[in-house]
Design a protein around this motif. Structure first.
Motif, PDB file in Angstrom:
ATOM      1  N   ILE A 220       0.929  -1.211  -0.131  1.00  0.00           N
ATOM      2  CA  ILE A 220       0.002  -0.144  -0.059  1.00  0.00           C
ATOM      3  C   ILE A 220       0.982   1.197  -0.187  1.00  0.00           C
ATOM      4  CG2 ILE A 220      -1.671   1.194   1.161  1.00  0.00           C
ATOM      5  CD1 ILE A 220      -2.634  -1.186   2.662  1.00  0.00           C
TER       6      ILE A 220
ATOM      7  N   TYR B 132      -1.789  -1.415  -3.988  1.00  0.00           N
ATOM      8  CA  TYR B 132      -2.585  -0.494  -3.543  1.00  0.00           C
ATOM      9  C   TYR B 132      -2.010   0.972  -3.386  1.00  0.00           C
ATOM     10  CZ  TYR B 132      -5.336  -4.633  -3.103  1.00  0.00           C
ATOM     11  OH  TYR B 132      -5.836  -5.972  -3.277  1.00  0.00           O
TER      12      TYR B 132
ATOM     13  N   ILE C 150      -8.831  -1.391   2.351  1.00  0.00           N
ATOM     14  CA  ILE C 150      -8.002  -2.202   1.731  1.00  0.00           C
ATOM     15  C   ILE C 150      -7.727  -3.670   2.642  1.00  0.00           C
ATOM     16  CG2 ILE C 150      -5.551  -2.539   0.707  1.00  0.00           C
ATOM     17  CD1 ILE C 150      -5.629   0.561   0.306  1.00  0.00           C
TER      18      ILE C 150
END
Length: 315
Positions: free
Chosen positions: A125, A287, A308
């Motif tokens: 992420i 992400y 997420i």
């Protein structure tokens, strides 16, 4: 140095979004690490000293009821203390001052190359924020020592002649803070009127302008910055030279899109592309979260990580 352990997740950035993602990952029992180029909540450190945030504590907290402060809106210092103490209390796995240089997909996992080594993980992420690169004017004299892109505190500029350039909240806050130390304040804005600032800044600023305490030059552009003056170009024609000691260019910032492009994420209209429902990019397993997305407020950024992580947990 290569860390051979394959983690479930690497989070790039320890801002509010990154911390929220780390806390959600820990609650889900995922193995993770946060890699941060600077300090925890580095973006908040960039705010002026003693700045009062627009957000309320409940809009900034990671865990409900965990952010207690004295007033309705916390200060910069209270906000920094909250996030640092939260990370310490919940023992979040964070490496500060360890900039991520590259992210490479290798089969079913990623290699995360940082200044201090290489980490392996299944998911990434990226929460790097948007306050990386100050916007510039591109005019002669912009690199003079008198020019600043950040405002920290007003005291050093007492009784000085200051030009603030910009028409957003940061520009008005800078002008108002400098007025309090009796600086001679002018503001240059390219449009005919102020439409972006919040009322909490616009009302007191307008009062100072109407009282002749702050001068505003609407529909002007900075043409040249000189050691002891600045040249403003009027959009309707003509120039004006202002005697000047310091200039604050409060024009906003640009995200580090060169990093985003280098790791292979597509960019369109100055935004990285991702699926808005899942925050996943076209690189499977990578992400985006926080202010690097199109959602700018901390309260929204804090929801990205948990969303997420919930998706990853189901996998």
């Amino acid at each position: 140095m290569l860390n051979s352990e394959i983690l479930d997740l690497i989070i790039v950035g320890a801002g509010p979004a990154g911390l929220g993602a780390a806390y959600a990952a820990k609650k889900q029992g995922l193995s993770y690490r946060v890699l941060e180029a600077g300090k925890i909540v580095n973006t908040v450190y960039e705010f002026p000293y003693n700045k009062t945030l627009f957000s309320t504590p409940d809009e900034l907290e990671i865990e409900k009821g965990s952010f207690l402060c004295h007033d309705k809106h916390p200060t910069r210092e209270e906000t920094i203390a909250y996030y640092i103490n939260f990370a310490r209390e919940y023992q979040l796995e964070i490496e500060t001052y360890n900039r991520v240089i590259d992210i490479i997909r290798q089969g079913d996992h990623f290699e995360i190359h940082s200044e201090k080594g290489i980490h392996l993980c299944r998911y990434v992420i990226v929460c790097i924020g948007v306050n990386a690169i100050p916007r510039r004017l591109g005019v002669p004299g912009e690199d003079l020592p008198k020019v600043s892109y950040r405002f920290w505190k007003a005291d050093p500029y007492r009784h000085k002649k200051i030009l603030v350039v910009g028409g957003g909240d940061s520009a008005l806050e800078t002008a108002l803070s400098l007025w309090q130390v009796e600086a001679d304040i002018s503001l240059s804005y390219r449009r005919a009127r102020l439409i972006r600032p919040q009322k909490i800044n616009l009302i007191p600023f307008s009062e100072k302008v109407e009282a002749g305490l702050i001068k505003v030059f609407f529909e002007t552009l900075v043409k040249e910055i000189r050691p002891y003056s600045v040249i403003l170009q009027r959009k309707k024609g003509g120039e004006e030279e202002l005697i000047n000691d310091f200039i604050f260019l409060m024009l906003g910032t640009e995200p580090a899109l060169d990093f985003i492009a280098r790791i292979g994420i597509e960019i369109k209209d100055r935004y990285p592309l991702y699926t808005e429902e899942t925050f996943e990019t076209q690189i499977k397993g990578l992400y985006l979260g926080g202010h690097i997305t199109k959602q700018r407020f901390i309260k929204n950024a804090l929801t990205h990580g948990p969303r997420i992580i919930a998706n990853l947990a189901m996998r």
